[in-house]
Design a protein around this motif. Structure first.
Motif, PDB file in Angstrom:
ATOM      1  N   ARG B 167       0.868  -1.179   0.000  1.00  0.00           N
ATOM      2  CA  ARG B 167       0.000   0.000   0.000  1.00  0.00           C
ATOM      3  C   ARG B 167       0.903   1.226   0.000  1.00  0.00           C
ATOM      4  O   ARG B 167       1.834   1.294   0.795  1.00  0.00           O
ATOM      5  CB  ARG B 167      -0.848   0.069   1.277  1.00  0.00           C
ATOM      6  N   SER B 168       0.630   2.197  -0.874  1.00  0.00           N
ATOM      7  CA  SER B 168       1.411   3.425  -0.879  1.00  0.00           C
ATOM      8  C   SER B 168       0.537   4.594  -0.456  1.00  0.00           C
ATOM      9  O   SER B 168      -0.686   4.467  -0.346  1.00  0.00           O
ATOM     10  CB  SER B 168       1.987   3.688  -2.272  1.00  0.00           C
ATOM     11  N   SER B 169       1.181   5.733  -0.242  1.00  0.00           N
ATOM     12  CA  SER B 169       0.422   6.941   0.115  1.00  0.00           C
ATOM     13  C   SER B 169       0.013   7.733  -1.129  1.00  0.00           C
ATOM     14  O   SER B 169      -0.494   8.848  -1.008  1.00  0.00           O
ATOM     15  CB  SER B 169       1.266   7.828   1.034  1.00  0.00           C
ATOM     16  N   ILE B 170       0.221   7.174  -2.313  1.00  0.00           N
ATOM     17  CA  ILE B 170      -0.195   7.854  -3.544  1.00  0.00           C
ATOM     18  C   ILE B 170      -1.690   7.600  -3.742  1.00  0.00           C
ATOM     19  O   ILE B 170      -2.110   6.492  -4.053  1.00  0.00           O
ATOM     20  CB  ILE B 170       0.597   7.321  -4.758  1.00  0.00           C
ATOM     21  N   GLU B 171      -2.482   8.636  -3.534  1.00  0.00           N
ATOM     22  CA  GLU B 171      -3.932   8.488  -3.682  1.00  0.00           C
ATOM     23  C   GLU B 171      -4.306   8.385  -5.160  1.00  0.00           C
ATOM     24  O   GLU B 171      -3.708   9.045  -6.008  1.00  0.00           O
ATOM     25  CB  GLU B 171      -4.656   9.695  -3.071  1.00  0.00           C
ATOM     26  N   GLN B 218       9.967   5.410   1.962  1.00  0.00           N
ATOM     27  CA  GLN B 218       9.186   6.255   2.878  1.00  0.00           C
ATOM     28  C   GLN B 218       8.574   7.446   2.151  1.00  0.00           C
ATOM     29  O   GLN B 218       7.572   7.998   2.602  1.00  0.00           O
ATOM     30  CB  GLN B 218      10.070   6.715   4.041  1.00  0.00           C
ATOM     31  N   ALA B 219       9.182   7.857   1.045  1.00  0.00           N
ATOM     32  CA  ALA B 219       8.623   8.995   0.294  1.00  0.00           C
ATOM     33  C   ALA B 219       7.226   8.684  -0.228  1.00  0.00           C
ATOM     34  O   ALA B 219       6.453   9.600  -0.522  1.00  0.00           O
ATOM     35  CB  ALA B 219       9.553   9.367  -0.865  1.00  0.00           C
ATOM     36  N   ILE B 220       6.892   7.396  -0.367  1.00  0.00           N
ATOM     37  CA  ILE B 220       5.528   7.041  -0.785  1.00  0.00           C
ATOM     38  C   ILE B 220       4.836   6.213   0.301  1.00  0.00           C
ATOM     39  O   ILE B 220       3.941   5.414   0.024  1.00  0.00           O
ATOM     40  CB  ILE B 220       5.501   6.327  -2.156  1.00  0.00           C
ATOM     41  N   GLY B 221       5.275   6.447   1.546  1.00  0.00           N
ATOM     42  CA  GLY B 221       4.530   5.907   2.684  1.00  0.00           C
ATOM     43  C   GLY B 221       4.771   4.444   2.986  1.00  0.00           C
ATOM     44  O   GLY B 221       3.953   3.815   3.665  1.00  0.00           O
ATOM     45  N   ILE B 222       5.867   3.893   2.503  1.00  0.00           N
ATOM     46  CA  ILE B 222       6.154   2.480   2.771  1.00  0.00           C
ATOM     47  C   ILE B 222       7.244   2.403   3.844  1.00  0.00           C
ATOM     48  O   ILE B 222       8.363   2.880   3.637  1.00  0.00           O
ATOM     49  CB  ILE B 222       6.597   1.749   1.493  1.00  0.00           C
ATOM     50  N   ALA B 223       6.901   1.785   5.011  1.00  0.00           N
ATOM     51  CA  ALA B 223       7.814   1.800   6.153  1.00  0.00           C
ATOM     52  C   ALA B 223       8.884   0.721   6.052  1.00  0.00           C
ATOM     53  O   ALA B 223      10.038   0.945   6.419  1.00  0.00           O
ATOM     54  CB  ALA B 223       7.021   1.611   7.447  1.00  0.00           C
TER      55      ALA B 223
END
Lengths: 300, 300
Positions: B167-171, B218-223
């Motif tokens: 899952r990424s933070s790219i909506e 982390q730039a796209i929300g992946i820890a």
């Protein structure tokens, strides 16, 4: 709003100047100023060369009853119908294309009822319905500019003429009531620049992409290049006797498909007077802005 | 037809062999033979590597009530949702993709009711409805093969593992009930091949195209790259200590959007068991055949 008939939807007049803005006064203006002039009905002329670098688009507005079939038609025929934006049903804001109100931001609209032109207007606020869906399809302005920048002559632009367009024998893939032949635009290109023209235009799939045919017009059912079905007769580049006819899929194709399908109502842009979007025509996707690229609450 | 639950929809089993055809027996077979085996329910396994050169696709089947919104979602999110074919409403034949009956030609189908998995079946002839619309979306198999042919290692394929997905933070851009985050697949690439991987995959827009992100997860929300949300932990290319994480938009994105939208019914392929189309995966448009290029009765 009175619906007034345009004597010739294909003329490239320079728009009203009496109480409005002239084409020349807008030529160097940023997109926001051009759109404001259109929105306030101070400009209703042709848009070629305005807001350079911004993607311009053909417009088709249909009731939801016809929207899925038309969208399938575009999906199946991406060369003549490169879909760059679709509104939500009933929403007049074309959000993925920028600050665009599709009711006011096209310089001039053609209203078709049962497939016949019923009028030409410079705004459709009072015609808008909550079942309308608006489609924006890329146009040839984008690749023509790229070709010119590469030093490939576009004599029709220099002559302020309309590009030559022809009915071809290339059938489109049908979807519901939508079908018919592919309309092509033709540009005469010096033989040593044909490969460049193919390569450069291929980089703009949102603007018809690579040509659909190069060379012999009869191979795609065109009898006489000197007698185009739309636009002006072609002009060869100066000093080139052996220019090659190069054919691109044309945005008149979906216009024809719409007229043949005879939906109860359909609204399009008036030819040559396009929607100017906020989209960078060099973007690899035809959308304004980028989705969020990071979420600082996650991943720490 | 009984709906049977699959214990793990993400396993890459080799399909039934008792009364059917084995994966190995189909590996060198032409697409017609592979499809016949699937259509006759002699094969229901994973399809990676079968009918090489033919475009494989993710499948989503929805009632017409949800079709326009889903199609808009695909148009607005072409990287995760590259639309390659759409059926006419109620027509089970996916004609632009070849000789494809969408009721029988996918090895295994997942049935979702109100967003929840309700069963896994190897045919949907008895579930087909005259308001169904089927969508085919390109998948990563195409660009992975092109990368391998260019000598870029795909260690997960060599290890018979599933690519790591996150899952990424790219909506995604919303459309009606469809939205949510972009799911990305990640491949570790040797630093000196990253530019090649970008360039090569960009040539396949029907198969997710160029990466959506390169480098810092982390730039796209992946820890934590070692803990993918789907698939197996990533494997670095042999002997490469400084491999770069390269992220592509993934076909799990629309699957998630479909589950979040909770339509009354939705049918998808079972992950890994794709539709194999007749489309040449190197074609510049994802269609079978070409429209008529000439009309001998015209132009003489």
């Amino acid at each position: 709003m009175a619906e007034t008939h345009s004597p010739d939807a294909h003329t490239s007049d320079q728009g009203r100047t009496a109480a409005g803005d002239s084409y020349d006064s807008l030529k160097a203006a940023p997109v926001q100023r051009v759109r404001a002039a259109i929105r306030k009905r101070r400009f209703n002329g042709q848009t070629a060369g305005l807001a350079p670098g911004r993607l311009q688009a053909n417009i088709a507005i249909l009731p939801a009853s016809h929207a899925l079939d038309f969208m399938r038609y575009c999906q199946r025929n991406p060369k003549p119908c490169p879909l760059v934006a679709v509104t939500d049903t009933g929403d007049p804001m074309m959000r993925t294309a920028g600050d665009v109100d599709i009711r006011t931001d096209v310089p001039s609209y053609n209203i078709y009822r049962d497939g016949a032109l019923a009028g030409t207007v410079d705004g459709i606020t009072d015609l808008w319905r909550d079942d309308f869906v608006a489609f924006a399809l890329g146009c040839s302005f984008t690749f023509e500019r790229a070709l010119q920048e590469a030093g490939i002559a576009m004599p029709h632009i220099a002559a302020n003429a309309t590009v030559a367009m022809y009915r071809s024998s290339i059938e489109t893939r049908k979807a519901g009531p939508f079908g018919g032949g592919t309309v092509v635009s033709m540009r005469l290109i010096a033989p040593d620049r044909v490969d460049d023209a193919i390569r450069i235009s291929a980089a703009y799939p949102w603007a018809h992409g690579a040509p659909v045919h190069v060379g012999d017009p009869q191979a795609i059912g065109i009898a006489d290049l000197a007698a185009p079905d739309w636009g002006d007769p072609p002009i060869a580049p100066a000093g080139i006797d052996d220019a090659v006819p190069v054919f691109w899929a044309c945005g008149v194709t979906p216009q024809n498909a719409l007229r043949l399908a005879r939906p109860p109502i359909c609204i399009t842009h008036t030819p040559g007077r396009m929607l100017i979007t906020d989209v960078d025509e060099r973007a690899d996707q035809p959308f304004v802005g980028v989705p969020a690229q990071s979420n600082p609450t996650k991943g720490d």
